[in-house]
Design an enzyme around this catalytic site. Structure first.
Site, PDB file in Angstrom:
ATOM      1  N   SER A  46       0.853  -1.187   0.000  1.00 37.09           N
ATOM      2  CA  SER A  46       0.000   0.000   0.000  1.00 37.09           C
ATOM      3  C   SER A  46       0.889   1.237   0.000  1.00 37.09           C
ATOM      4  CB  SER A  46      -0.894  -0.001   1.236  1.00 37.09           C
ATOM      5  OG  SER A  46      -0.107   0.311   2.373  1.00 37.09           O
ATOM      6  N   LYS A  47       0.222   2.360  -0.029  1.00 43.27           N
ATOM      7  CA  LYS A  47       0.937   3.644  -0.086  1.00 43.27           C
ATOM      8  C   LYS A  47       1.984   3.784   1.012  1.00 43.27           C
ATOM      9  CE  LYS A  47      -1.682   7.082  -2.564  1.00 43.27           C
ATOM     10  NZ  LYS A  47      -3.123   7.195  -2.399  1.00 43.27           N
ATOM     11  N   ARG A  48       1.692   3.157   2.146  1.00 46.08           N
ATOM     12  CA  ARG A  48       2.639   3.238   3.263  1.00 46.08           C
ATOM     13  C   ARG A  48       4.025   2.753   2.863  1.00 46.08           C
ATOM     14  NH1 ARG A  48       2.169  -0.362   7.032  1.00 46.08           N
ATOM     15  NH2 ARG A  48       0.661  -1.611   5.868  1.00 46.08           N
ATOM     16  N   HIS A  49       4.060   1.841   1.905  1.00 41.19           N
ATOM     17  CA  HIS A  49       5.341   1.259   1.506  1.00 41.19           C
ATOM     18  C   HIS A  49       6.033   2.061   0.417  1.00 41.19           C
ATOM     19  CE1 HIS A  49       2.949  -2.335   2.908  1.00 41.19           C
ATOM     20  NE2 HIS A  49       3.989  -2.346   3.699  1.00 41.19           N
ATOM     21  N   GLY A  50       5.406   3.132  -0.022  1.00 41.08           N
ATOM     22  CA  GLY A  50       5.966   3.915  -1.126  1.00 41.08           C
ATOM     23  C   GLY A  50       4.961   3.957  -2.258  1.00 41.08           C
TER      24      GLY A  50
END
Ligand code: GLU
Length: 465
Positions: free
Chosen positions: A239-243
């Protein structure tokens, strides 16, 4: 291998996600490998959530990655007539029924079922209605069998079985007359003769319902291959949290499409210990049998490594063309300056991304480099003034700056000053670039050319002590 008809069927509710791109890639490779057809189907029946912007973003992503389709894009919103006929057909055969329960009634039934410790599912109130209530809005539900089980042998996951009594009577048409995902996907995959259906494993739970629909509609059931999802480095769903998860964000960060493709294919698929594949090799070697059952973990370092590889081995002409946009984004004025393929050639060994290349190329386009105090103190010394002057004399004698003529000029300057290469190269590099530019000194001189190199060297003399 027989000619396969496969498809990528994105819902246009966002950008092209890394996971979607990998699904598209697997399908694309199967079509190319088998000489079959790759169909692009835009699943936009959810009118409220689908946007043209998203369609454009998905098409742009597909185009960038080089996944040309043989058929499509086919928009489901253009096919409502066909879906309507199929709903009617099921209703006539008693394989579907109208359900008049209101949203509130359904919610309270679900709440009640949960309170009773059961699953929040439709209780079948309208399944066997004999008299239809007048004038009430209705949905159409599929009359799902209550007995038996639905089994399929997933190409990736192996045999999977669901008990039919676990499955709700699925809504196949909403009150506004629009059909729902599970229904149209079956009608379309059957109508477009898709086999196998290759998609993300988030659709496994939909598969038994879809198989029952295939059967009810009298269609042959295709094979299914559910590809494991992609996880972030912490093993939670990517997800966005990972980039960045948007494919085009990677282009903006300076990745080449071939690096992205090579990276994506290895998320779930392997071919021995091989890591680097051209598209042609992928088409030759890819098979669903070598797609693993467990999720791939997104590894940004590996993507970066692959990107560096493709930049290093890339055609400078092409890299130069690509550089235009990256220089522009970096705010670098390209109206005058050296030829971009030459710039790219001088930097491709050392650039991991096109953004890095653009940043490292900035000095080529800055005719009056600024010299900071540290540079002046370190390199622009009295002793080095004669180094630069000697170099200028010998470069001036070259009619053109080529690798050979530059080498000759440096040799002569070394003889004249009695200094080693390093002692010459460092002040020259600072004088030409304003700092510690990455390309080799010969490359810098060759790319800048005779006039500009001499002009910059001469200009720097004013900053020497
Ligand atoms: N439209 C669905 C999605 O974007 C995919 C449907 C399918 O592959 O069957 O998730």
């Amino acid at each position: 291998m027989s000619k396969l008809r496969v498809r990528f069927a994105p819902s246009p509710t966002g950008f092209l996600h890394v996971g979607g791109a990998r699904t598209a890639l697997f399908n694309y490779l199967l079509a190319r490998k088998s000489g079959g057809a790759f169909v692009l189907r835009i699943e936009d029946t959810d009118v409220a959530r689908s946007t043209q912007e998203s369609v454009d973003a998905i098409l742009e992503g597909m185009h960038w990655l080089g996944f040309g389709c043989d058929e499509g894009p086919i928009y489901q919103s253009d096919r409502f007539e066909l879906y309507g006929q199929k709903v009617k057909h099921l209703l006539e055969q008693g394989k579907a029924y109208r359900c008049y329960c209101s949203a509130e009634e359904l919610q309270s039934k679900r709440d009640q079922a949960m309170a009773d410790g059961g699953k929040p599912r439709y209780d079948g109130t309208c399944r066997d209605l004999t008299a239809a209530p007048e004038g009430r809005p209705f949905v159409v539900r599929f009359r799902s069998p209550r007995e038996g089980s639905t089994v399929f042998d997933d190409i990736v996951k192996g045999p999977i079985s669901f008990e039919n009594d676990e499955l709700d009577d699925l809504i196949i048409q909403r009150t506004d007359g629009t059909p729902t995902y599970n229904f149209v996907v079956v009608v379309d995959d059957a109508d477009m003769q898709i086999d196998p259906v290759v998609r993300g494993d988030d659709h496994i739970n939909n598969t038994p319902r879809q198989i029952l629909l295939y059967q009810a509609l009298g269609y042959p059931v295709p094979r299914f291959a559910h590809v494991p999802m992609i996880l972030g480095p912490d093993k939670s769903r990517l997800s966005k949290r990972h980039g960045a998860t948007s494919v085009m964000a990677y282009r903006d960060m300076g990745y080449l499409p071939e690096a992205m493709v090579n990276y994506l294919v290895r998320l779930g698929w392997s071919h021995g210990d091989d890591e680097i594949f051209t598209m042609d090799e992928l088409i030759e070697k890819f098979s669903l049998e070598n797609v693993g059952r467990s999720a791939g973990v997104f590894n940004p370092e590996k993507l970066l490594w692959l990107n560096a590889h493709y930049i290093k081995s890339g055609d400078p002409e092409r890299l130069g063309t690509l550089l235009v946009d990256y220089l522009r984004s970096a705010g670098i004025d390209q109206s005058s300056g050296p030829e971009l393929p030459a710039v790219a050639r001088s930097l491709q060994e050392r650039s991991r991304t096109m953004v890095e290349m653009a940043e490292d190329a900035a000095f080529y386009f800055c005719s009056e480099p600024e010299f900071d105090d540290a540079t002046v103190m370190k390199f622009f010394t009295k002793e080095n003034r004669s180094v630069i002057e000697s170099l200028m004399r010998h470069l001036n004698n070259c009619s053109e700056l080529t690798h050979e003529s530059i080498e000759g000029a440096f040799k002569e300057a070394m003889e004249e000053t009695g200094l080693k290469m390093g002692k010459l190269a460092q002040p020259a590099r600072a004088a030409l670039s304003g700092g510690s530019a990455k390309p080799g000194i010969y490359d810098i001189l060759e790319v800048l050319g005779r006039e500009e190199s001499l002009r910059r060297l001469n200009r720097s003399l004013a900053f020497f002590s």
